[in-house]
Design an enzyme around this catalytic site. Structure first.
Site, PDB file in Angstrom:
ATOM      1  N   ARG A   1      -5.921  16.634   3.792  1.00 15.19           N
ATOM      2  CA  ARG A   1      -5.331  17.315   4.948  1.00 15.19           C
ATOM      3  C   ARG A   1      -3.817  17.089   4.974  1.00 15.19           C
ATOM      4  O   ARG A   1      -3.059  17.983   5.347  1.00 15.19           O
ATOM      5  CB  ARG A   1      -5.986  16.883   6.253  1.00 15.19           C
TER       6      ARG A   1
ATOM      7  N   GLY B   1      -6.401  11.691   8.962  1.00 20.06           N
ATOM      8  CA  GLY B   1      -7.199  10.681   8.272  1.00 20.06           C
ATOM      9  C   GLY B   1      -7.312  10.971   6.782  1.00 20.06           C
ATOM     10  O   GLY B   1      -7.272  10.069   5.950  1.00 20.06           O
TER      11      GLY B   1
ATOM     12  N   SER C   1     -14.531  18.158  16.484  1.00 20.91           N
ATOM     13  CA  SER C   1     -15.201  18.645  15.271  1.00 20.91           C
ATOM     14  C   SER C   1     -16.714  18.643  15.416  1.00 20.91           C
ATOM     15  O   SER C   1     -17.420  19.277  14.643  1.00 20.91           O
ATOM     16  CB  SER C   1     -14.820  17.781  14.075  1.00 20.91           C
ATOM     17  N   ASP C   2     -17.211  17.899  16.410  1.00 19.84           N
ATOM     18  CA  ASP C   2     -18.647  17.912  16.647  1.00 19.84           C
ATOM     19  C   ASP C   2     -18.917  17.467  18.082  1.00 19.84           C
ATOM     20  O   ASP C   2     -18.040  16.900  18.730  1.00 19.84           O
ATOM     21  CB  ASP C   2     -19.396  17.022  15.638  1.00 19.84           C
TER      22      ASP C   2
ATOM     23  N   HIS D   1       0.799  -1.234   0.000  1.00 22.47           N
ATOM     24  CA  HIS D   1       0.000   0.000   0.000  1.00 22.47           C
ATOM     25  C   HIS D   1       0.829   1.280   0.000  1.00 22.47           C
ATOM     26  O   HIS D   1       0.272   2.376   0.054  1.00 22.47           O
ATOM     27  CB  HIS D   1      -0.951  -0.006   1.204  1.00 22.47           C
TER      28      HIS D   1
ATOM     29  N   ARG E   1      -0.945  10.455  15.221  1.00 22.10           N
ATOM     30  CA  ARG E   1      -2.196  10.689  14.503  1.00 22.10           C
ATOM     31  C   ARG E   1      -2.699  12.075  14.855  1.00 22.10           C
ATOM     32  O   ARG E   1      -2.645  12.504  16.018  1.00 22.10           O
ATOM     33  CB  ARG E   1      -3.213   9.614  14.914  1.00 22.10           C
ATOM     34  N   ILE E   2      -3.183  12.815  13.850  1.00 22.08           N
ATOM     35  CA  ILE E   2      -3.814  14.115  14.103  1.00 22.08           C
ATOM     36  C   ILE E   2      -5.196  14.056  13.469  1.00 22.08           C
ATOM     37  O   ILE E   2      -5.325  14.020  12.253  1.00 22.08           O
ATOM     38  CB  ILE E   2      -2.975  15.296  13.560  1.00 22.08           C
ATOM     39  N   GLY E   3      -6.200  13.992  14.311  1.00 14.93           N
ATOM     40  CA  GLY E   3      -7.535  13.733  13.777  1.00 14.93           C
ATOM     41  C   GLY E   3      -8.609  14.595  14.394  1.00 14.93           C
ATOM     42  O   GLY E   3      -8.340  15.523  15.151  1.00 14.93           O
ATOM     43  N   SER E   4      -9.833  14.240  14.041  1.00 16.49           N
ATOM     44  CA  SER E   4     -10.959  14.938  14.637  1.00 16.49           C
ATOM     45  C   SER E   4     -11.742  13.945  15.492  1.00 16.49           C
ATOM     46  O   SER E   4     -11.579  12.729  15.358  1.00 16.49           O
ATOM     47  CB  SER E   4     -11.852  15.538  13.558  1.00 16.49           C
TER      48      SER E   4
ATOM     49  N   GLU F   1     -13.419   8.749  18.275  1.00 14.11           N
ATOM     50  CA  GLU F   1     -12.796   8.765  16.949  1.00 14.11           C
ATOM     51  C   GLU F   1     -12.715   7.309  16.504  1.00 14.11           C
ATOM     52  O   GLU F   1     -13.357   6.455  17.121  1.00 14.11           O
ATOM     53  CB  GLU F   1     -11.434   9.490  16.987  1.00 14.11           C
ATOM     54  N   MET F   2     -11.935   6.999  15.485  1.00 16.59           N
ATOM     55  CA  MET F   2     -12.047   5.641  14.955  1.00 16.59           C
ATOM     56  C   MET F   2     -10.714   4.951  14.648  1.00 16.59           C
ATOM     57  O   MET F   2     -10.683   3.976  13.908  1.00 16.59           O
ATOM     58  CB  MET F   2     -12.927   5.664  13.688  1.00 16.59           C
ATOM     59  N   GLU F   3      -9.599   5.440  15.208  1.00 16.15           N
ATOM     60  CA  GLU F   3      -8.300   4.905  14.788  1.00 16.15           C
ATOM     61  C   GLU F   3      -7.282   4.596  15.899  1.00 16.15           C
ATOM     62  O   GLU F   3      -6.451   3.699  15.731  1.00 16.15           O
ATOM     63  CB  GLU F   3      -7.612   5.887  13.810  1.00 16.15           C
TER      64      GLU F   3
ATOM     65  N   ARG G   1     -13.059  22.095   8.799  1.00 16.95           N
ATOM     66  CA  ARG G   1     -12.206  21.077   9.411  1.00 16.95           C
ATOM     67  C   ARG G   1     -10.847  21.017   8.742  1.00 16.95           C
ATOM     68  O   ARG G   1      -9.835  20.889   9.400  1.00 16.95           O
ATOM     69  CB  ARG G   1     -12.873  19.706   9.323  1.00 16.95           C
TER      70      ARG G   1
ATOM     71  N   ARG H   1      -3.717   4.571  -4.041  1.00 17.93           N
ATOM     72  CA  ARG H   1      -5.076   4.834  -3.558  1.00 17.93           C
ATOM     73  C   ARG H   1      -5.300   6.292  -3.162  1.00 17.93           C
ATOM     74  O   ARG H   1      -6.181   6.594  -2.332  1.00 17.93           O
ATOM     75  CB  ARG H   1      -5.421   3.957  -2.335  1.00 17.93           C
TER      76      ARG H   1
HETATM   77  N1  HPA Z   1     -17.788   9.527  15.583  1.00 18.04           N
HETATM   78  C1  HPA Z   1     -16.682   8.884  15.202  1.00 18.04           C
HETATM   79  N2  HPA Z   1     -15.606   9.499  14.782  1.00 18.04           N
HETATM   80  C2  HPA Z   1     -15.627  10.844  14.718  1.00 18.04           C
HETATM   81  C3  HPA Z   1     -16.742  11.562  15.082  1.00 18.04           C
HETATM   82  C4  HPA Z   1     -17.886  10.874  15.549  1.00 18.04           C
HETATM   83  O1  HPA Z   1     -18.922  11.460  15.898  1.00 18.04           O
HETATM   84  N3  HPA Z   1     -16.463  12.874  14.892  1.00 18.04           N
HETATM   85  C5  HPA Z   1     -15.209  12.931  14.420  1.00 18.04           C
HETATM   86  N4  HPA Z   1     -14.690  11.703  14.313  1.00 18.04           N
END
Ligand code: HPA
Length: 237
Positions: free
Chosen positions: A27, A23, A207-208, A6, A90-93, A183-185, A221, A46
């Site tokens: 960005r 992610g 971010s939310d 990859h 990692r730099i994420g939201s 978050e998811m990672e 974002r 990819r």
């Molecule tokens: N859920 C999962 N991951 C996220 C979210 C969320 O609401 N906001 C930013 N990353």
């Protein structure tokens, strides 16, 4: 074993020892265009763009991870194992699970809690909490202090699912597991670092907010996460 499935780099030295992972590939491009000098693009596979450059004269790379543990699990494993990367930040939201967090607040992840089977399937590790590297976190905290950026150090939820049928479940995860945001990672990233004897950390910008339903737009974002990026870029060495 390079190039890997990859990442298309043919020589190891092209990727720096320390790599930042947002992610979103756009960005990663934004960070390279805005903050780095002497930039070389090293990955297009990819469209998961990767760049190496210098920040204040020090070498650093930035490459996208994609969304979710399956995706960051692949890229972080290849970077650590086959390209001699030592540190992934990692730099994420994230989405906040409490009204005590505001949009654009910055979190340094202390621990990731997850109900994911990632670690169990990967090597049989069956606990549901994995810590970030204390050494990287200490440096990130020092840099934040020097930059005058207030940070929250906290446990977060790494979720496999963005669209849960039971939306309200986040309240239980906040109460029972002490996770202030989702978050998811991170859980997969921290696990790979532990398995391969490397270091990982994660900075998140809110971010939310799942309680107040405040949210940012995707354009906001992409560009508004400057505070977090500057902290992470301070890790260049
Ligand atoms: N859920 C999962 N991951 C996220 C979210 C969320 O609401 N906001 C930013 N990353």
């Amino acid at each position: 074993m390079i190039p890997t499935a990859h990442i298309e780099v043919k020589e190891k030295g092209i990727i720096a020892k320390t790599i930042l992972m947002p992610g979103d590939p756009l960005r990663a491009k934004f960070i390279a265009d805005t903050f780095l000098e002497n930039v070389v693009k090293f990955n297009n596979v990819r469209n998961m763009f990767g760049y190496t450059g210098t920040y204040k004269g020090k070498k650093i790379s930035v490459m996208a991870s994609g969304m979710g543990m399956a995706s960051i699990g692949i890229y972080s494993y290849e970077l650590f194992k086959f390209y001699d990367v030592e540190n992934i930040i990692r730099i994420g939201s994230c989405g906040a699970y409490t009204k005590d967090l505001n949009l654009y607040d910055v979190i340094i992840v202390d621990e990731a809690w997850s109900e994911s089977s990632f670690a169990k399937v990967q090597n049989g590790y069956d606990k549901d909490i994995i810590a970030a590297s204390p050494e990287l976190n200490k440096k990130l905290e020092e840099i934040s202090k020097d930059l005058g950026v207030e940070i929250h150090k906290a446990r977060i939820h790494s979720s496999d699912i963005f669209y849960r049928e039971n939306f309200e479940e986040f309240k239980n995860i906040y109460q029972n597991q002490g996770c202030v945001a989702v978050e998811m990672e991170s859980f997969a990233l921290f696990h790979n670092a532990n398995v391969l004897g490397k270091k990982a950390a994660c900075l998140l910008t809110v971010s939310d907010n799942l309680v107040t339903h405040e949210a940012t737009t995707s354009e906001e974002r992409q560009e508004a996460f400057t505070k977090m990026m500057e902290i992470a870029l301070g890790m260049a060495e």
